[in-house]
Scaffold this motif. Structure first.
Motif, PDB file in Angstrom:
ATOM      1  N   PHE A 114       0.839  -1.204   0.000  1.00  0.00           N
ATOM      2  CA  PHE A 114       0.000   0.000   0.000  1.00  0.00           C
ATOM      3  C   PHE A 114       0.874   1.254   0.000  1.00  0.00           C
ATOM      4  O   PHE A 114       0.663   2.174  -0.798  1.00  0.00           O
ATOM      5  CB  PHE A 114      -0.927   0.002   1.218  1.00  0.00           C
ATOM      6  N   LYS A 115       1.874   1.286   0.889  1.00  0.00           N
ATOM      7  CA  LYS A 115       2.741   2.464   0.984  1.00  0.00           C
ATOM      8  C   LYS A 115       3.461   2.716  -0.337  1.00  0.00           C
ATOM      9  O   LYS A 115       3.596   3.860  -0.774  1.00  0.00           O
ATOM     10  CB  LYS A 115       3.767   2.275   2.104  1.00  0.00           C
ATOM     11  N   ALA A 116       3.926   1.655  -0.967  1.00  0.00           N
ATOM     12  CA  ALA A 116       4.649   1.801  -2.240  1.00  0.00           C
ATOM     13  C   ALA A 116       3.728   2.384  -3.313  1.00  0.00           C
ATOM     14  O   ALA A 116       4.121   3.272  -4.078  1.00  0.00           O
ATOM     15  CB  ALA A 116       5.204   0.441  -2.683  1.00  0.00           C
ATOM     16  N   LYS A 117       2.501   1.903  -3.348  1.00  0.00           N
ATOM     17  CA  LYS A 117       1.553   2.375  -4.356  1.00  0.00           C
ATOM     18  C   LYS A 117       1.147   3.835  -4.081  1.00  0.00           C
ATOM     19  O   LYS A 117       1.000   4.641  -5.003  1.00  0.00           O
ATOM     20  CB  LYS A 117       0.322   1.454  -4.349  1.00  0.00           C
ATOM     21  N   PHE A 118       0.971   4.149  -2.810  1.00  0.00           N
ATOM     22  CA  PHE A 118       0.599   5.512  -2.422  1.00  0.00           C
ATOM     23  C   PHE A 118       1.734   6.473  -2.767  1.00  0.00           C
ATOM     24  O   PHE A 118       1.513   7.566  -3.308  1.00  0.00           O
ATOM     25  CB  PHE A 118       0.298   5.543  -0.919  1.00  0.00           C
ATOM     26  N   CYS A 119       2.961   6.045  -2.453  1.00  0.00           N
ATOM     27  CA  CYS A 119       4.145   6.870  -2.742  1.00  0.00           C
ATOM     28  C   CYS A 119       4.272   7.115  -4.244  1.00  0.00           C
ATOM     29  O   CYS A 119       4.553   8.233  -4.686  1.00  0.00           O
ATOM     30  CB  CYS A 119       5.392   6.174  -2.189  1.00  0.00           C
ATOM     31  N   HIS A 120       4.032   6.070  -5.033  1.00  0.00           N
ATOM     32  CA  HIS A 120       4.093   6.179  -6.491  1.00  0.00           C
ATOM     33  C   HIS A 120       3.090   7.222  -6.992  1.00  0.00           C
ATOM     34  O   HIS A 120       3.396   8.053  -7.850  1.00  0.00           O
ATOM     35  CB  HIS A 120       3.813   4.809  -7.110  1.00  0.00           C
ATOM     36  N   ALA A 121       1.895   7.191  -6.403  1.00  0.00           N
ATOM     37  CA  ALA A 121       0.862   8.170  -6.782  1.00  0.00           C
ATOM     38  C   ALA A 121       1.293   9.580  -6.383  1.00  0.00           C
ATOM     39  O   ALA A 121       1.163  10.534  -7.158  1.00  0.00           O
ATOM     40  CB  ALA A 121      -0.466   7.805  -6.125  1.00  0.00           C
ATOM     41  N   ALA A 122       1.831   9.713  -5.164  1.00  0.00           N
ATOM     42  CA  ALA A 122       2.232  11.038  -4.665  1.00  0.00           C
ATOM     43  C   ALA A 122       3.346  11.638  -5.522  1.00  0.00           C
ATOM     44  O   ALA A 122       3.367  12.844  -5.786  1.00  0.00           O
ATOM     45  CB  ALA A 122       2.686  10.935  -3.209  1.00  0.00           C
ATOM     46  N   LEU A 123       4.272  10.788  -5.967  1.00  0.00           N
ATOM     47  CA  LEU A 123       5.381  11.278  -6.791  1.00  0.00           C
ATOM     48  C   LEU A 123       4.922  11.563  -8.218  1.00  0.00           C
ATOM     49  O   LEU A 123       5.523  12.368  -8.921  1.00  0.00           O
ATOM     50  CB  LEU A 123       6.523  10.262  -6.814  1.00  0.00           C
ATOM     51  N   GLY A 124       3.852  10.899  -8.634  1.00  0.00           N
ATOM     52  CA  GLY A 124       3.370  11.066  -9.997  1.00  0.00           C
ATOM     53  C   GLY A 124       2.446  12.263 -10.181  1.00  0.00           C
ATOM     54  O   GLY A 124       2.112  12.623 -11.314  1.00  0.00           O
ATOM     55  N   ARG A 125       2.020  12.870  -9.085  1.00  0.00           N
ATOM     56  CA  ARG A 125       1.164  14.059  -9.186  1.00  0.00           C
ATOM     57  C   ARG A 125       2.021  15.222  -9.654  1.00  0.00           C
ATOM     58  O   ARG A 125       2.868  15.715  -8.925  1.00  0.00           O
ATOM     59  CB  ARG A 125       0.502  14.334  -7.835  1.00  0.00           C
ATOM     60  N   PHE A 126       1.825  15.639 -10.879  1.00  0.00           N
ATOM     61  CA  PHE A 126       2.632  16.722 -11.438  1.00  0.00           C
ATOM     62  C   PHE A 126       2.188  18.052 -10.837  1.00  0.00           C
ATOM     63  O   PHE A 126       0.991  18.335 -10.760  1.00  0.00           O
ATOM     64  CB  PHE A 126       2.481  16.758 -12.955  1.00  0.00           C
TER      65      PHE A 126
END
Ligand code: MN3
Length: 199
Positions: A114-126
């Motif tokens: 979950f944390k990895a997926k959430f982090c991926h989303a947070a970093l992908g928000r331009f």
């Protein structure tokens, strides 16, 4: 009139993960500005002053064009930040076990996944925005929004939200958003987040 809620902890309480200066400016300047602009906008529309911030966001599409963007930005900013402060606490070094962590494991496989997926989303928000864990009609989802848009506008209940505007981390982390996201897990208040899932 909306007011800026108390944090419930001191500005330096989230050190070293979120620094005292960022917390003070973020709460007393940024959040205060969203509240002031929201109140100012609503003064011109007395029919709206009895509405809660959640109601304003849920019904955002019904607002007249001239009001919609200012309310969207500032009601969103107010609600998002209020949730953000509530779902943090001084680092306890304890991994909480709650109904929420159980639901996360069921949905995402494990807390780490979950944390990895959430982090991926947070970093992908331009640019500026938020990363979210939401309850979408009983289903946990990870998503992001731009600017101060709230998941409430999409009919979802925000459970956890991470501010990824540069003002949330730049003083301490500069361009290193990934380090900020990683540090934030240390100060997440899982108990408050779990209570949001129940409601
Ligand atoms: Mn912010």
């Amino acid at each position: 009139m909306f007011i800026v809620p108390e944090l419930g902890y001191a500005y330096d309480a989230l050190e070293p993960y979120i620094d005292v200066q960022t917390m003070e400016i973020h709460h007393s300047k940024h959040h205060a500005a969203y509240v002031a602009k929201l109140n100012e906008a609503l003064q011109k529309s007395p029919e709206l002053v009895s509405k809660s911030v959640e109601e304003l966001l849920r019904d955002i599409k019904e607002l007249p064009e001239t009001l919609r963007i200012v309310v969207q930005n500032n009601a969103g900013g107010h609600h998002n930040h209020s949730l953000f402060w509530q779902t943090m606490r001084p680092a306890q070094g304890i991994k909480s076990h709650t109904n929420l962590t159980d639901a996360i494991k069921t949905t995402f496989g494990s807390l780490d996944q979950f944390k990895a997926k959430f982090c991926h989303a947070a970093l992908g928000r331009f640019g500026s925005g938020w990363a979210w864990l939401t309850d979408n009609n009983g289903k946990l989802e990870i998503s992001t929004t731009a600017n101060q848009d709230s998941p409430i506008m999409e009919g979802k209940t925000p459970i956890l939200g991470l501010d990824v505007w540069e003002h949330a981390y730049y003083l301490k982390y500069q361009n290193r958003r990934a380090e900020y996201v990683e540090a934030w897990w240390q100060v997440v208040n899982w108990d408050v987040a779990a209570a949001r899932l129940q409601t």
